[in-house]
Design a protein around this motif. Sequence first.
Motif, short mmCIF file in Angstrom:
data_model
loop_
_atom_site.label_atom_id
_atom_site.label_comp_id
_atom_site.label_asym_id
_atom_site.label_seq_id
_atom_site.Cartn_x
_atom_site.Cartn_y
_atom_site.Cartn_z
N SER A 45 0.82 -1.21 0.00
CA SER A 45 0.00 0.00 0.00
C SER A 45 0.85 1.26 0.00
O SER A 45 1.89 1.33 0.65
CB SER A 45 -0.90 0.00 1.25
OG SER A 45 -1.61 1.22 1.32
N TYR A 46 0.37 2.26 -0.73
CA TYR A 46 0.99 3.59 -0.71
C TYR A 46 0.29 4.49 0.31
O TYR A 46 0.72 5.60 0.57
CB TYR A 46 0.94 4.21 -2.12
CG TYR A 46 1.56 5.59 -2.18
CD1 TYR A 46 2.92 5.78 -2.00
CD2 TYR A 46 0.77 6.72 -2.44
CE1 TYR A 46 3.50 7.04 -2.06
CE2 TYR A 46 1.34 7.99 -2.49
CZ TYR A 46 2.70 8.14 -2.30
OH TYR A 46 3.26 9.38 -2.35
N THR A 47 -0.80 4.04 0.90
CA THR A 47 -1.47 4.82 1.93
C THR A 47 -0.50 5.05 3.08
O THR A 47 0.15 4.12 3.53
CB THR A 47 -2.73 4.07 2.42
OG1 THR A 47 -3.62 3.92 1.32
CG2 THR A 47 -3.41 4.83 3.55
N HIS A 48 -0.42 6.30 3.53
CA HIS A 48 0.58 6.62 4.54
C HIS A 48 0.19 7.87 5.32
O HIS A 48 -0.76 8.56 4.96
CB HIS A 48 1.96 6.81 3.90
CG HIS A 48 2.03 7.96 2.95
ND1 HIS A 48 1.51 7.91 1.68
CD2 HIS A 48 2.56 9.19 3.09
CE1 HIS A 48 1.72 9.07 1.07
NE2 HIS A 48 2.35 9.87 1.91
N ILE A 49 0.95 8.14 6.35
CA ILE A 49 0.80 9.37 7.14
C ILE A 49 2.06 10.20 6.88
O ILE A 49 3.17 9.68 6.97
CB ILE A 49 0.67 9.07 8.64
CG1 ILE A 49 -0.60 8.24 8.89
CG2 ILE A 49 0.65 10.36 9.46
CD1 ILE A 49 -0.72 7.73 10.30
N ALA A 50 1.86 11.47 6.57
CA ALA A 50 2.99 12.36 6.30
C ALA A 50 3.14 13.36 7.44
O ALA A 50 2.16 13.89 7.96
CB ALA A 50 2.78 13.12 4.99
N PHE A 51 4.39 13.60 7.82
CA PHE A 51 4.73 14.58 8.84
C PHE A 51 5.56 15.68 8.21
O PHE A 51 6.49 15.39 7.45
CB PHE A 51 5.53 13.91 9.97
CG PHE A 51 4.74 12.87 10.71
CD1 PHE A 51 3.97 13.23 11.81
CD2 PHE A 51 4.75 11.56 10.30
CE1 PHE A 51 3.23 12.27 12.50
CE2 PHE A 51 4.02 10.59 10.98
CZ PHE A 51 3.26 10.95 12.07
N SER A 52 5.23 16.92 8.51
CA SER A 52 5.97 18.05 7.96
C SER A 52 7.39 18.08 8.51
O SER A 52 7.62 17.79 9.69
CB SER A 52 5.27 19.37 8.31
OG SER A 52 4.01 19.43 7.71
N ALA A 53 8.31 18.43 7.63
CA ALA A 53 9.71 18.55 8.02
C ALA A 53 10.32 19.73 7.28
O ALA A 53 9.86 20.09 6.19
CB ALA A 53 10.48 17.27 7.67
N LYS A 54 11.34 20.30 7.87
CA LYS A 54 12.07 21.38 7.20
C LYS A 54 13.15 20.74 6.32
O LYS A 54 13.78 19.75 6.71
CB LYS A 54 12.69 22.31 8.22
CG LYS A 54 11.63 23.05 9.02
CD LYS A 54 12.24 24.05 9.95
CE LYS A 54 11.11 24.87 10.52
NZ LYS A 54 11.09 24.98 11.92
N GLU A 55 13.36 21.34 5.17
CA GLU A 55 14.36 20.81 4.24
C GLU A 55 15.73 20.68 4.89
O GLU A 55 16.44 19.71 4.69
CB GLU A 55 14.43 21.67 2.98
CG GLU A 55 15.19 21.01 1.86
CD GLU A 55 14.98 21.70 0.53
OE1 GLU A 55 15.88 21.55 -0.32
OE2 GLU A 55 13.96 22.37 0.33
#
Length: 113
Positions: A45-55
Amino acid sequence: MTFYINVFAVQPLLVKPKTVYFEIAGIWLALNLQEDIPRQEIHQSYTHIAFSAKEKDLDTLRARLQRAGATIEEGRQRNPEGEGQSIYFRDPDGHLLEFHTGTLEQRLDYYRK
């Protein structure tokens, strides 16, 4: 539990013999020990949870993931004009997670075009 402590640099809110609760970026995460259940389909599955990060933090996050024993997945091709960068990884149960640069609004704007 140790994986989430090491990767997200958070401490559990509650620890019981078969349950652990965290709060990560405003999300409640409950880990429950469940033995003898199938887990192979999750890897498809490509279903996922994304968390913001700084470059600027991506290298540090990648190193933290490697130290924690995360399985780092090859990401999909990105459009450098608006999509940002990502690190996809799996937790010990195989759940797909992502550290992503940029904001949710930037991502939605990109897909609206």
